[in-house]
Design an enzyme around this catalytic site. Structure first.
Site, PDB file in Angstrom:
ATOM      1  N   ASP A   1      -3.971 -52.607 -54.951  1.00 14.52           N
ATOM      2  CA  ASP A   1      -4.868 -51.987 -53.996  1.00 14.52           C
ATOM      3  C   ASP A   1      -4.398 -50.536 -53.829  1.00 14.52           C
ATOM      4  OD1 ASP A   1      -6.775 -51.379 -52.135  1.00 14.52           O
ATOM      5  OD2 ASP A   1      -6.383 -53.109 -50.843  1.00 14.52           O
TER       6      ASP A   1
HETATM    7  C1  BGC Z   1      -9.249 -51.263 -49.979  1.00 16.03           C
HETATM    8  C2  BGC Z   1      -9.832 -51.767 -51.280  1.00 16.03           C
HETATM    9  C3  BGC Z   1     -10.649 -50.676 -51.925  1.00 16.03           C
HETATM   10  C4  BGC Z   1      -9.786 -49.448 -52.113  1.00 16.03           C
HETATM   11  C5  BGC Z   1     -10.520 -48.288 -52.735  1.00 16.03           C
HETATM   12  C6  BGC Z   1      -8.544 -49.935 -50.132  1.00 16.03           C
HETATM   13  O1  BGC Z   1      -8.269 -49.364 -48.887  1.00 16.03           O
HETATM   14  O2  BGC Z   1      -8.376 -52.231 -49.430  1.00 16.03           O
HETATM   15  O3  BGC Z   1     -10.625 -52.914 -51.046  1.00 16.03           O
HETATM   16  O4  BGC Z   1     -11.177 -51.126 -53.140  1.00 16.03           O
HETATM   17  O5  BGC Z   1      -9.313 -49.020 -50.858  1.00 16.03           O
HETATM   18  O6  BGC Z   1     -11.445 -47.756 -51.852  1.00 16.03           O
END
Ligand code: BGC
Length: 836
Positions: A231
């Site tokens: 993530d």
């Molecule tokens: C989230 C993800 C997301 C990523 C990119 C993170 O803060 O947990 O689900 O895909 O950001 O935006």
């Protein structure tokens, strides 16, 4: 970035054999927020990734290119229609292609342990089978277009509180039966190309450096053969993450790989062989992406067609759940006088907050949707439902008379005389996240921004102006500072938990007079504190609000007067993206202040009131016994308002079913005692008893049970038969539409072991199907599901699944609380198994 077309596909092993070590290392991290690293010398292009799970935003949080927005995860799951959800996935695939993205960061496949989860709206269900079926349908739809899906967040990211630090502590049994199960079903039924690791730890080890979860279970037990990415800012180690099987660090530029990987190779902590395995997965994904033929760094386009709108409207209306309908109050008659009341009426709550949010092509508010079908319907606010003030850009104009504000970017603070702007942009949305703002003149995350516009009030009143920042800022009206979020800053929930509280200033303004509004902002590095454990945010952001100051009592009085004059009332209440968002959990299950009072007051004067709730997760309904009709409408995407109107006026016969239980009070939910990070740990003390598994076991009354949902017609489910072909259990039945209108029914099959050797939930969903039946007609339905998945529980003693010799009841009906039909199957010999 170059502009290499993705015409031909690479030979993965050939490229791998020719890459230098530094090229290999570069491939292990992104180059920016949304792109992987290219190696143009060997024909390896950069690949674009873009967020799901309810639409494809493209490469910019800030001033993004508009996109199609589907309903939130719970709204999708509430359709219980895997074919429809697959079509939604396909739509997302086409949207990704239009945005030049070969990889979608979705679906979100976590579980709703508690009603308060900030991202509960994004995930599908409290039931692992329903969540797994919906994930698989979405992934099959996305991947049918050639775009790769990324199932996330693997695993146990079920709360936002301290999400990067928290240790989800749970039994192996709960991990297997509940939290891994939807991922396992999706792996079995749809083979996602990518996984995204969760931010948190599981039983002591962060998932992004957890060899057991990534290698032993995912790759070896389940046979996953694709790419695992972290993530965003969720890679926490160099060597450990690589050895544990984490292929790609996101986003870039790297902060924990790059040079540090070279160092680890140099000192022998990593062998070249270790990184080759990770690079191979990146190259396989590149090869997959190449088959789409997208140019590198493609321009972002829109595909806002009538077909897109029609599909979005269908998905949204099919997920709306008719929870209560005494006296058959709904559907309403379009010809009668209608009052439309409530905080969620004029506001289009089309999606939740955080990385799932996007700029939609358009968003129909319930008021617009309802008035399009009942044109003389009258409106009253009733009570404000906002958590943060509505955005300033709704009421301001630029010098050029455009709605919104003019944004300028500077390399110096306002104190520097004659500073020159390096950029000037029109912004239509004053919720500005600068994380992915790009400008060649801006070389660091430290810079300054101003917003300018004018405001001409339509009535003389006190007005509130507000500013929340990940940075520092002030609001000036006609040169006077009205809000100071710079000199003294208070931590708050804004900007994924990294920003400040919202500071509000009040100013009396006169009708017809034009006021100059200016916001001065310094980016994230200028902030006077930084919240521990919050995700890092580059340049940060600002959110600017402006609204007439409203007195709840006065607004309720106005609404009550309107309700008294109408034949029927549609009362639109609920939450929105400020209440339900990535970055923080809800503090309680209540509606916003004033909403319950409004609903009670309107119900007291007009018994023909239908309450429409928009939220992604359950809310408390203290007025429920007095409300004759209640609809749960989720965050319904672009077509939110039209979908609600379709159900209210009966163009669509509701067929949604709850994908999660609605407890009466938050205190009733099984995670209540254990739902915060307590000094960085969350004990999953309810074990496998999540949602209805707990309410049924403890015989606790709920407001609405899992699987519940009414229709404008009635159905009779009969003629159950249960057959067993050893691999699969095949359930058949007939469904008769015994009412006067056409409609769809969801037939749900639950399994209950008669004499288990350990405690088990009373019953668990193992299969379902949705069938459309014309009024008066009868249709046959067939539900087929895996026998070993239906019967087994996790045997901690043998570290494997066990299918015990026993008799198993198959309970069939139209809700978890109504399963009148009963069949059986047998397991003749106890067996243990592993794998998929
Ligand atoms: C989230 C993800 C997301 C990523 C990119 C993170 O803060 O947990 O689900 O895909 O950001 O935006």
């Amino acid at each position: 970035m170059g502009s290499m077309p993705l015409k031909t596909t690479i030979d993965v092993e050939d490229v791998l054999s020719q890459l230098s070590i530094s090229e290999k290392v570069a491939l292990l991290s992104g180059i920016d927020f949304w792109h992987t690293a290219p190696v143009h010398r060997l024909g390896v292009p950069s690949v674009r990734l873009s967020d799901g799970p309810n639409g494809v935003r493209g490469t910019r949080f800030f001033n993004g290119v508009p996109a199609a927005c589907l309903p939130c995860g719970t709204g999708l799951a509430a359709t219980w229609d895997t074919d429809l959800i697959k079509n939604g996935g396909r739509l997302q695939g086409h949207e990704a292609i239009a945005k030049g993205a070969a990889v979608i960061l979705g679906p979100t496949t976590n579980m709703q342990r508690s009603p308060l989860g900030g991202r509960g709206f994004e995930s599908f269900s409290e039931d692992p089978y329903l969540a797994g079926a919906m994930s698989a349908a979405t992934i099959n739809g996305i991947q049918s277009t050639g775009v790769a899906a990324t199932i996330k967040h693997y695993v146990c990211n079920d709360q936002e509180d301290q999400r990067q630090a928290v240790d989800s502590i749970l039994t192996e049994r709960a991990l297997r039966e509940i939290y891994l199960m939807p991922f396992m079903i999706a792996q079995r039924d749809s083979s996602p190309d990518c996984y995204m690791t969760a931010y948190n730890r599981v039983n002591g080890v962060h998932v992004s450096e957890n060899p057991r979860l990534m290698q032993d279970i995912l790759r070896r037990e389940w046979g996953f053969d694709g790419l695992v990415m972290s993530d965003w800012f969720g890679t926490y180690s160099t060597t450990e993450s690589i050895l544990a099987g984490l292929d790609l660090e996101m986003p870039g530029p790297t902060y924990i790989r790059g040079q540090l990987v070279n160092q680890a190779i140099g000192c022998g902590k990593l062998q070249e062989y270790d990184i080759d395995q990770r690079v191979r997965e990146v190259l396989k994904l590149v090869k997959r992406a190449q088959s789409l033929g997208l140019p590198e760094n493609a321009p972002e386009k829109t595909v806002d067609t009538p077909e897109t709108s029609a599909l979005l409207r269908k998905i949204s209306s099919n997920g709306i759940v008719l929870m209560k309908n005494e006296r058959s109050l709904l559907p309403f008659d379009k010809k009668k006088t209608t009052a439309i009341i409530g905080p969620n009426a004029a506001y289009a709550a089309y999606c939740g907050g955080g990385s799932a949010s996007l700029l939609p092509y358009y968003a129909v508010s319930p008021l617009d949707g309802l008035q399009a079908q009942a044109s003389d319907a009258k409106y009253a606010l009733g009570a404000p439902g906002w958590k943060s003030l509505p955005l300033m850009t709704r009421s301001t104009k630029t010098k050029g008379d455009k709605a919104g504000l003019t944004m300028k970017v500077f390399l110096d603070p306002p104190s520097v005389k004659d500073r020159k702007a390096v950029d000037e942009i029109h912004v239509a949305n004053s919720d500005i996240l600068l994380m992915d703002y790009k400008n060649p003149a801006v070389k660091s995350t430290l810079y300054w921004v101003s917003l300018d516009g004018t405001f001409t009030p339509s009535e003389t009143s006190d007005y509130e102006l507000s500013l929340a920042v990940a940075g520092t800022g002030k609001i000036y009206v006609n040169g006077n500072c009205v809000v100071d979020n710079e000199t003294k800053q208070r931590p708050g929930n804004s900007f994924f938990g990294a920003g400040t509280a919202e500071e509000i200033g009040t100013l009396k303004m006169n009708q017809g007079e034009t006021y100059n509004v200016r916001v001065e902002f310094g980016t994230y590095p200028t902030m006077t504190f930084h919240t521990k454990g919050a995700t890092g945010f580059g340049a940060g952001g600002l959110r600017v609000g402006l609204e007439r100051k409203v007195e709840v009592e006065t607004e309720i009085e106005r609404a009550v007067r309107l309700a008294q004059q109408a034949d029927q009332v549609v009362l639109c209440a609920g939450l929105n993206k400020d209440w339900e968002s990535e970055g923080y959990d809800r503090e309680h299950m209540d509606l916003p202040p004033g909403s319950d009072d409004l609903i009670k007051a309107v119900l007291a004067v007009n018994p023909n009131t239908a309450v429409v709730i928009q939220s992604g997760t359950p809310v408390a309904m203290p007025w429920l016994k007095d409300a004759p009709a209640v609809l749960q409408a989720w965050y319904g995407g672009n077509e939110t308002g039209n979908a609600i109107a379709d159900v209210v006026f009966g163009n669509t016969n509701p067929s949604g079913k709850l994908p999660l239980s609605f407890p009466i009070r938050n205190e009733d939910n099984p995670a209540f005692l254990n739902y915060k990070s307590e000094r960085q740990r969350a004990i999953y003390g309810e074990d496998v008893y999540i949602g209805y598994r707990f309410y049924e076991k403890t015989q606790k009354e709920v407001a609405f049970p899992f699987g519940h949902g009414l229709s404008y017609t009635t159905f009779d489910i009969k003629d159950l038969s249960v057959d067993d072909d050893e691999a699969n259990i095949v359930v058949t039945a007939t469904v008769t539409n015994t009412g006067k209108v056409d409609g769809a029914q969801v037939v749900q099959a639950y399994v209950s072991q008669q004499n288990p050797s350990i405690n088990r939930p009373p019953k668990e969903l193992k299969g379902f199907t949705k069938v459309f039946v014309k009024a008066g007609a009868t249709e046959k339905v067939k539900i087929s599901f895996s026998k070993k998945y239906a019967a087994s529980f996790w045997d901690e003693g043998r570290d494997s699944w066990i299918m015990e010799k026993d008799v198993y009841d198959v309970l069939v009906g139209d809700s978890s609380a109504s399963t009148p039909l009963k069949g059986q199957f047998k397991v003749d010999q106890t067996k243990w198994w592993r794998g998929l």
